[in-house]
Structure formats: C-alpha cells, structure tokens
Design a protein around this motif. Structure first.
Motif, short mmCIF file in Angstrom:
data_model
loop_
_atom_site.label_atom_id
_atom_site.label_comp_id
_atom_site.label_asym_id
_atom_site.label_seq_id
_atom_site.Cartn_x
_atom_site.Cartn_y
_atom_site.Cartn_z
N SER A 1 1.10 -8.55 6.38
CA SER A 1 1.29 -8.77 4.94
C SER A 1 0.09 -8.26 4.16
CB SER A 1 1.50 -10.27 4.66
OG SER A 1 1.56 -10.51 3.28
N LEU A 2 -1.11 -8.55 4.67
CA LEU A 2 -2.33 -8.07 4.03
C LEU A 2 -2.35 -6.54 4.01
CD1 LEU A 2 -5.92 -9.43 4.61
CD2 LEU A 2 -5.48 -6.99 4.49
N MET A 3 -1.92 -5.93 5.13
CA MET A 3 -1.92 -4.47 5.21
C MET A 3 -0.90 -3.84 4.27
SD MET A 3 -4.41 -3.58 7.09
CE MET A 3 -4.03 -1.83 7.17
N ARG A 4 0.21 -4.52 4.04
CA ARG A 4 1.19 -4.00 3.07
C ARG A 4 0.56 -3.95 1.68
NH1 ARG A 4 4.85 -7.40 5.82
NH2 ARG A 4 4.83 -8.93 4.11
N GLU A 5 -0.12 -5.03 1.33
CA GLU A 5 -0.79 -5.07 0.03
C GLU A 5 -1.87 -3.99 -0.05
OE1 GLU A 5 -3.45 -8.23 -2.65
OE2 GLU A 5 -3.16 -8.56 -0.50
N GLN A 6 -2.58 -3.81 1.06
CA GLN A 6 -3.66 -2.82 1.08
C GLN A 6 -3.12 -1.39 0.94
OE1 GLN A 6 -7.37 -2.82 1.28
NE2 GLN A 6 -6.53 -0.91 0.53
N LEU A 7 -2.06 -1.08 1.64
CA LEU A 7 -1.51 0.28 1.54
C LEU A 7 -0.89 0.53 0.17
CD1 LEU A 7 -0.05 1.12 5.06
CD2 LEU A 7 -2.36 1.38 4.15
N ASP A 8 -0.34 -0.50 -0.44
CA ASP A 8 0.13 -0.36 -1.82
C ASP A 8 -1.04 0.00 -2.74
OD1 ASP A 8 2.89 -0.71 -1.77
OD2 ASP A 8 2.75 -2.90 -1.76
N ARG A 9 -2.19 -0.63 -2.51
CA ARG A 9 -3.38 -0.33 -3.31
C ARG A 9 -3.82 1.12 -3.08
NH1 ARG A 9 -8.05 -2.82 -5.08
NH2 ARG A 9 -6.64 -4.42 -5.91
N ILE A 10 -3.77 1.56 -1.85
CA ILE A 10 -4.15 2.94 -1.54
C ILE A 10 -3.25 3.92 -2.30
CG2 ILE A 10 -4.20 4.70 0.26
CD1 ILE A 10 -6.54 2.89 0.53
N LEU A 11 -1.96 3.64 -2.31
CA LEU A 11 -1.02 4.52 -3.00
C LEU A 11 -1.28 4.55 -4.50
CD1 LEU A 11 2.29 3.65 -1.08
CD2 LEU A 11 1.02 5.81 -0.99
N SER A 12 -1.55 3.40 -5.09
CA SER A 12 -1.81 3.37 -6.53
C SER A 12 -3.14 4.05 -6.85
CB SER A 12 -1.80 1.93 -7.06
OG SER A 12 -2.81 1.16 -6.45
N SER A 13 -4.13 3.90 -5.97
CA SER A 13 -5.43 4.54 -6.18
C SER A 13 -5.30 6.06 -6.10
CB SER A 13 -6.44 4.06 -5.14
OG SER A 13 -6.70 2.67 -5.27
N ALA A 14 -4.41 6.53 -5.23
CA ALA A 14 -4.23 7.97 -5.06
C ALA A 14 -3.66 8.62 -6.32
CB ALA A 14 -3.31 8.24 -3.87
N GLU A 15 -3.10 7.82 -7.21
CA GLU A 15 -2.55 8.35 -8.46
C GLU A 15 -3.60 8.51 -9.56
OE1 GLU A 15 0.59 5.72 -9.53
OE2 GLU A 15 1.90 6.32 -7.88
N LEU A 16 -4.80 7.95 -9.34
CA LEU A 16 -5.85 8.06 -10.34
C LEU A 16 -6.28 9.51 -10.50
CD1 LEU A 16 -8.09 5.01 -9.33
CD2 LEU A 16 -6.57 5.17 -11.31
N ALA A 17 -6.57 9.89 -11.72
CA ALA A 17 -6.98 11.28 -11.99
C ALA A 17 -8.27 11.64 -11.28
CB ALA A 17 -7.14 11.48 -13.49
N SER A 18 -9.12 10.65 -11.02
CA SER A 18 -10.43 10.91 -10.41
C SER A 18 -10.38 10.97 -8.89
CB SER A 18 -11.42 9.83 -10.83
OG SER A 18 -11.00 8.55 -10.36
N VAL A 19 -9.23 10.63 -8.29
CA VAL A 19 -9.15 10.45 -6.84
C VAL A 19 -8.28 11.51 -6.17
CG1 VAL A 19 -8.32 8.92 -5.00
CG2 VAL A 19 -9.60 7.97 -6.93
N THR A 20 -8.80 12.07 -5.08
CA THR A 20 -8.01 12.90 -4.17
C THR A 20 -8.07 12.23 -2.81
OG1 THR A 20 -8.57 14.93 -5.36
CG2 THR A 20 -7.72 15.18 -3.12
#
Length: 282
Positions: free
Chosen positions: A182-201
């Motif tokens: 469950s924690l990892m699901r939340e974490q991977l969701d965060r990774i996906l949202s972070s990847a959408e930031l203009a500053s992040v590749t």
C-alpha cells in the motif's frame, strides 16, 4: 550571489584560494606573513573554519585587492555565519548532510542516479519515514525532524527558479518494497505526479539494460555562477564525499550521460512505473 550560507561559505573559500594562487604563495607563506599558522589559511580556503571579517581585511591588504572585492568577501563571510532553515532540526540531520542541503538549495542543475532507493526529492512522507526507522538509531522525534526536512526540500522542484532536475532510477528501486504494498502504491503515484513537473526529467534503468557505467548512487550539482564549479556528491551511512576536481566532474558527467543513453525514455519509463503500480494493486 549564491543564496544559502553553505553556498556563500563555498564561494568565499574559492575566492580566497584563487587570491593566494594568483600570488603564487603557499598557505604556509601567507600564514607566516600574517603571523598565522598555515593550517588556519588552509581551513579558510577549504571552508572547514569560520572566517571573520577582520581576517578578510588582513588578507585583502596582504594581497592588495580592490576595496570592492574586500567588501564583497566580507559580506560573504558575514552571511556564511547565518543558519539555513534545515539546520534547526538537530540530530535529525547529520552535519555532513547539512552541507549537501545547503548546496542543493542553490543548484541550478541536479543530476542524480539512484540504484537502490527512490530519490529523496521524490519520496512520500511514509516512504521516507520507513527509511529513517531502519538502522539509524534515531529517536522518534529525530526521525520526525529528518522526514520534515526531506519534505521541505522537495519544495525546490516547484519554485519559479526550480533547478533542472534529472533523475535516473534503477528498476530495482521500484520493486524494492519499503513498508508494504500500500505504501509503495502511494509512493509510485507520487513518482508519476513528480515526473509531470516542468523541472523534472525521470528515466528508469531496466533490469535488462546490460552493463552500464556506474557503481553506485551519486548526485551532480551545477550552479548558476561560473565561479562556482560543479560538484559530485556520494554519501554513505556515516559520512559523505564531495568531489570538485575537473577530472571527477568530467568522469561522472560521462557516466551519467552513459546511464541516460542506456535507460528507458521518460515516456517508456512512465509506462513501466504504471505497470509496476498495477502489480502492487493486486
């Protein structure tokens, strides 16, 4: 001028060393001329000792600098004494990591490869908390402080002047279950949202990528001022290594470029993360 006290201290050290080298003198020779020890001069040039404005006055008179440069260096010395926001959290943030945070706050580029864990700047609070509970022997209060600092650091990615941040993450970090699924699901969701930031590749280095030019996690920081050279940061359990020489920076840049070429594209990386996320949902 760089913003954090750590960056100011580093810039001051660079400028003092430059003045001595332009004079073709050793630390011992400068120390003898000013009735100091050579080790004091060395500490001032490596940032391992406090530099007083009166020390700057003495050095600038000896080197024959302009009044403008003397006042600039004195300003750096005064401002280097202030504390960064992250330094109020006590044992939750070790001294050797305090230095890194101060430099990170002023970086204009960040290049990071993570082979075991997900990047700290992309972690959820729960993921970070689990990591700090393991082997650190911190009190609950210090764990809370350490996690708070990590969460506050993440704000840099959404600043108007956010650094150009490029993360390459080994697939193993996605599949290494920290906490529970469950924690990892939340974490991977965060990774996906972070990847959408203009500053992040974000790129994932898959298991089937073959050989690649890296032997462990590392971070490269670049700075907006030409006078502030890039550096490489690697940490361990009890300390960290800062590499600033041109050779080190060049070789790590070459390694990062090799990882970037070997890893999946950002688009394919997102698809892999979504695939692993589905596995955690089962």
């Amino acid at each position: 001028m760089a913003g954090s006290p750590t960056a100011r201290r580093r810039r001051l050290s660079i400028e003092l060393k430059k003045l001595r080298e332009q004079s073709a003198l050793t630390c011992a020779q400068v120390g003898e001329a000013l009735d100091w020890s050579g080790s004091k001069v060395n500490r001032m040039e490596t940032g391992s000792g406090r530099v007083q404005p009166s020390d700057i006055d003495a050095l600038c008179r000896f080197y024959g600098t302009s009044d403008e440069l003397r006042e600039f260096l004195k300003s750096l010395a005064r401002q280097a004494k202030t504390r960064g926001w992250w330094q109020v959290h006590g044992a939750g943030v070790p001294e050797w990591f305090n230095i890194y945070i101060g430099l990170e706050q002023d970086a204009s580029t960040l290049r990071q490869y993570q082979c075991e864990l997900l990047p700290g700047l992309l972690q959820t609070e729960a993921y970070a908390c689990e990591l700090h509970k393991t082997g650190a022997h911190l009190s609950a209060e210090d764990i809370d402080r350490a996690v708070r600092v990590r969460m506050e650091r993440q704000a840099m990615l959404t600043r108007p002047d956010a650094p150009d941040a490029w993360f390459i993450v080994n697939e193993g970090a996605l599949r290494n279950v920290i906490g529970d699924r469950s924690l990892m699901r939340e974490q991977l969701d965060r990774i996906l949202s972070s990847a959408e930031l203009a500053s992040v590749t974000l790129q994932i280095l898959p298991f089937d990528s073959g050989t690649y030019p890296a032997t462990g996690s590392f971070t490269m920081l670049g700075f907006p001022a030409q006078e502030d050279p890039d550096l490489v940061y690697r940490d361990g359990i009890t300390d960290a290594v800062y590499l600033e020489g041109e050779h080190h920076v060049r070789e790590y840049t070459r390694a990062f470029d090799g990882l970037r070429a070997t890893a999946m594209s950002p688009q394919r990386s997102v698809q892999l993360i979504k695939s692993v996320l589905k596995e955690y949902a089962r």
